[in-house]
Design an enzyme around this catalytic site. Structure first.
Site, short mmCIF file in Angstrom:
data_model
loop_
_atom_site.label_atom_id
_atom_site.label_comp_id
_atom_site.label_asym_id
_atom_site.label_seq_id
_atom_site.Cartn_x
_atom_site.Cartn_y
_atom_site.Cartn_z
N GLY A 12 0.78 -1.24 0.00
CA GLY A 12 0.00 0.00 0.00
C GLY A 12 0.80 1.28 0.00
N SER A 13 2.04 1.25 -0.51
CA SER A 13 2.82 2.50 -0.49
C SER A 13 2.22 3.53 -1.46
CB SER A 13 4.29 2.25 -0.80
OG SER A 13 4.47 1.88 -2.15
N MET A 90 -3.68 -6.83 -7.39
CA MET A 90 -3.10 -7.89 -8.22
C MET A 90 -4.16 -8.88 -8.73
SD MET A 90 -0.19 -6.60 -8.16
CE MET A 90 0.97 -7.73 -8.89
N ILE A 92 -7.05 -9.41 -12.00
CA ILE A 92 -7.52 -8.90 -13.28
C ILE A 92 -9.04 -8.75 -13.22
CG2 ILE A 92 -7.77 -9.50 -15.72
CD1 ILE A 92 -5.01 -10.95 -15.36
N HIS A 109 1.11 0.76 -13.19
CA HIS A 109 1.86 -0.43 -13.60
C HIS A 109 3.36 -0.11 -13.54
CE1 HIS A 109 2.69 -4.20 -15.60
NE2 HIS A 109 3.53 -3.54 -16.38
N THR A 141 -8.88 -0.98 -19.35
CA THR A 141 -9.79 -1.50 -20.37
C THR A 141 -9.78 -3.02 -20.23
OG1 THR A 141 -8.01 -1.59 -21.97
CG2 THR A 141 -9.36 0.40 -21.98
N ASP A 145 -3.28 -4.47 -18.78
CA ASP A 145 -2.16 -3.53 -18.90
C ASP A 145 -2.13 -2.78 -20.23
OD1 ASP A 145 -1.34 -4.10 -16.33
OD2 ASP A 145 0.03 -5.68 -16.97
N GLU A 174 6.67 6.10 -8.98
CA GLU A 174 5.24 5.75 -9.01
C GLU A 174 4.45 6.67 -8.09
OE1 GLU A 174 4.04 1.64 -8.43
OE2 GLU A 174 5.93 0.92 -9.23
C1 GAR Z 1 3.57 -1.27 -7.33
O1 GAR Z 1 4.88 -1.33 -7.82
C2 GAR Z 1 2.57 -1.31 -8.47
O2 GAR Z 1 3.02 -0.63 -9.62
C3 GAR Z 1 2.48 -2.78 -8.74
O3 GAR Z 1 2.46 -3.37 -7.45
C4 GAR Z 1 3.21 -2.54 -6.56
C5 GAR Z 1 2.35 -2.24 -5.35
O4 GAR Z 1 3.08 -1.54 -4.38
N1 GAR Z 1 1.32 -3.11 -9.48
C6 GAR Z 1 1.27 -4.09 -10.36
O5 GAR Z 1 2.22 -4.83 -10.59
C7 GAR Z 1 -0.07 -4.27 -11.04
N2 GAR Z 1 0.06 -5.10 -12.16
P1 GAR Z 1 2.34 -0.82 -3.18
O6 GAR Z 1 1.38 -1.87 -2.59
O7 GAR Z 1 3.42 -0.48 -2.21
O8 GAR Z 1 1.61 0.36 -3.73
#
Ligand code: GAR
Length: 214
Positions: A12-13, A90, A92, A109, A141, A145, A174
């Site tokens: 959840g960052s 995570m 779809i 992503h 969509t 991705d 991000e």
């Molecule tokens: C992030 O790097 C995000 O881009 C990725 O999961 C991580 C979650 O980090 N998302 C995917 O890979 C989606 N396909 P977080 O929980 O610390 O935000």
């Protein structure tokens, strides 16, 4: 003020970055609900600390994707959000839930799409020896991705990088990119035409993404 609902699966960052931006009034919206498909998602605590409602819909309890999507869609619909942010979610999403919230779901992503859709993006980028990597925020969509790109942030790949070092550099970018893109959405500055996103400035003219990060 736009109503934002965030979906997470883990740490959840990115959610934390959004919450901080909302706290600082950098976004014309408020996060009304956080939903996770995993009970052990650490990121749920960022919402709980602020008294934001959380819901857990354990995907492992559902036999098929449609049933999970239906439960998730019903939970989302209760809040009538303007924007749904997939922040490390995570799973779809299938056709029906996409149609139900069309144009309102965005995803972050960890790669410069259309390069490296799917999983293990940092490892694959290192294996290919690319010199630049980064992240993308796009409208969701039906194709995984793939969807109109709202913004991208670029980071260098350094000679001594391993997967962890590169992932950490991308993750920092991000957090900034996601806040920018959510802010633009909440300011009604995004339109989609021919599958492309146009970002408008304060007076409505099309403009470039203002802060490409290096
Ligand atoms: C992030 O790097 C995000 O881009 C990725 O999961 C991580 C979650 O980090 N998302 C995917 O890979 C989606 N396909 P977080 O929980 O610390 O935000």
């Amino acid at each position: 003020m736009k109503k934002i609902l965030v979906l997470i699966s883990g740490r959840g960052s990115n959610l934390a970055a959004l919450l901080e931006a909302v706290d600082k009034n950098e976004i014309a919206g408020r996060i009304v609900h956080v939903i996770s498909n995993r009970a052990d998602a650490g990121g749920l605590n960022f919402a709980r600390e602020r008294g934001i409602p959380t819901t857990i819909i354990p995907s492992k309890d559902f036999n098929d994707r449609e049933a999970f999507d239906m439960a998730l869609g019903d939970a989302i619909a209760k809040e009538q959000p303007d924007l749904i942010v997939l922040a490390g979610f995570m799973r779809i999403l299938g056709e029906k839930i996409n149609a139900r919230f069309a144009g309102k779901i965005i995803n972050i992503h960890p790669a410069l799409l259309p390069s490296y859709p799917g999983l293990h993006t940092h490892r694959r980028a290192l294996d290919d020896g690319v010199k630049w990597h980064g992240c993308t925020v796009h409208f969701v969509t039906l194709k995984v991705d793939i969807g109109p790109i709202i913004g991208q942030a670029v980071v260098p790949v350094l000679p001594d990088d391993d997967e962890g070092a590169l992932a950490a550099r991308v993750l920092e970018s991000e957090h900034r990119l996601l806040v920018d893109c959510v802010r633009w959405f909440c300011e009604d500055r995004l339109t989609v035409r021919d599958n492309k996103v146009i970002l408008h400035d304060e007076v409505g003219s099309a403009c470039a993404q203002q802060h490409p990060q290096g």
